[in-house]
Design an enzyme around this catalytic site. Structure first.
Site, short mmCIF file in Angstrom:
data_model
loop_
_atom_site.label_atom_id
_atom_site.label_comp_id
_atom_site.label_asym_id
_atom_site.label_seq_id
_atom_site.Cartn_x
_atom_site.Cartn_y
_atom_site.Cartn_z
N GLU A 130 -5.20 0.78 1.63
CA GLU A 130 -3.78 0.45 1.77
C GLU A 130 -3.54 -1.04 1.51
OE1 GLU A 130 -1.30 2.31 1.80
OE2 GLU A 130 -2.30 4.21 2.13
N TYR A 180 4.82 -1.80 6.57
CA TYR A 180 4.36 -0.67 5.78
C TYR A 180 2.92 -0.28 6.10
CZ TYR A 180 2.03 1.93 2.28
OH TYR A 180 1.23 2.86 1.70
N ASP A 210 7.71 2.50 1.84
CA ASP A 210 7.38 1.54 0.78
C ASP A 210 8.48 1.67 -0.29
OD1 ASP A 210 6.82 3.96 -0.40
OD2 ASP A 210 5.24 3.14 -1.65
#
Length: 335
Positions: A40, A121, A139
């Site tokens: 991520e 996020y 996002d």
DNA sequence: AAAGCGTGGTA
DNA sequence: TTACCAAGCTT
């Protein structure tokens, strides 16, 4: 949007190829928090195609967060070279060491949010995907999908709060991590910024943007700031088949990365005599960098990097291209 | 809160 | 070729 929208989306998602290296099938054990976190962070402002091979190299080299925490800064920055946004690599190191010191990753969004490099996020994504928390993951893909489904024309920056509330309403209690990924996949592959593929979209029914006939006009594009031009020089010291490299300051452009030596990039125009010239686009300016041959002994910190092993120096793209350009010129001269 | 921070792919 | 854009974070 019908209440079954999340179910439709998940069904669609289950039937299509998984794009990420650590993705698991429904019913599998949740993926490693270390893998989720690392990917991520890599995926921040970076495409899946770019991340995939780099992610594999990282976990092969450092199979656990403890191994990553124990690695020297330089090696991690080196492994990150070319991925961009180098503050991410510095935060990655700090985060890995914090996690290793406390023994494991925190398991909640609010605790994850405190770690360096994890914003709204990423904290939500890790909480949902690795730990099954019903976190609200938004996002730019998710924001675009929601703006279209609900027909929001405002620029995303102005619709942030509204979009978050709608995302909260859409997120199911079950499989929140798969839901988040399904929304992002949808945005990346079907509900694209341009040329959206409404014909294949599981959310097409009741989508206001689709009903409008011009789905691509949602949301309004953000105003583009102009990108000024800057000029700079870098110095080429060569001795016995090696060139002199330095490390850039921790803060600022290409912070902490290996580099050709040289002054700040603040020239009004490029001086003419140079070994090579590269033009490189950064986020908020374009740089023309001239490489100038220097003789004598360089001062300051640095090291001699053999040109044969220049690929191992961990140069960011600007300097990698500058060096390639000089070498190409020399080969031309020799030919 | 607005600006700083990379790079590569696509149209 | 230029322009746009990507699983954003920090100060």
């Amino acid at each position: 949007m019908p209440a079954s929208a999340a179910e439709q989306l998940l069904d669609h998602y289950d039937c299509h190829a998984r794009s990420l290296p650590w993705r698991s099938m429904p019913g599998d054990a949740p993926p490693e928090p270390y893998h989720v976190w690392l990917s991520e962070v890599m995926l921040q402002q970076t495409t899946v195609a770019t991340v995939k091979p780099r992610f594999r190299r990282f976990i092969e080299r450092w199979p656990t967060v403890e191994a990553l925490a124990a690695a020297p800064d330089e090696e991690v920055l080196h492994e990150w070279a070319g991925l961009g946004y180098y503050a991410r690599a510095r935060n990655l190191i700090a985060c890995a060491r914090t996690v290793a010191a406390r023994g494991d990753f925190p398991r909640t969004e609010s605790e994850l949010r405190k770690l360096p490099g994890l914003g709204d996020y990423t904290a939500a994504a890790v909480a949902a995907i690795a730990f099954g928390e019903r976190a609200i993951v938004v996002d730019t893909n998710v924001a675009r999908v929601i703006a279209r489904v609900y027909g929001l024309r405002k620029p995303l920056a102005e619709a942030r709060k509204e979009i978050r509330e709608l995302a909260d309403r859409m997120t199911p209690d079950r499989r929140p991590g798969d839901f988040a990924q399904a929304m992002m996949d949808l945005g990346a592959t079907i509900c694209r910024p341009r040329n959206p593929g409404c014909g294949n979209c599981p959310l097409a029914s009741g989508c206001m943007a689709r009903d409008s006939g011009t789905p691509e006009s949602f949301p309004a594009p953000k105003a583009k700031p102009e990108r000024p031009k800057r000029y700079g020089v870098a110095w080429w010291f060569e001795r016995d088949g090696a060139i002199w490299l330095t490390r850039r300051p921790e803060r600022g452009m290409l912070g902490g990365m290996a580099a050709l030596p040289g002054p700040e990039w603040n020239l009004d125009r490029l001086p003419t005599p140079s070994l090579a010239l590269v033009s490189h686009g950064f986020t908020h300016f374009t740089l023309d960098l001239g490489v100038i041959h220097r003789f004598g002994t360089p001062d300051g910190e640095g090291w001699w990097q053999p040109l044969e092993r220049i690929g191992e120096a961990g140069l960011p793209t600007l300097y990698r291209r500058a060096v390639e350009e000089v070498i190409a010129r020399k080969d031309d001269l020799a030919a």
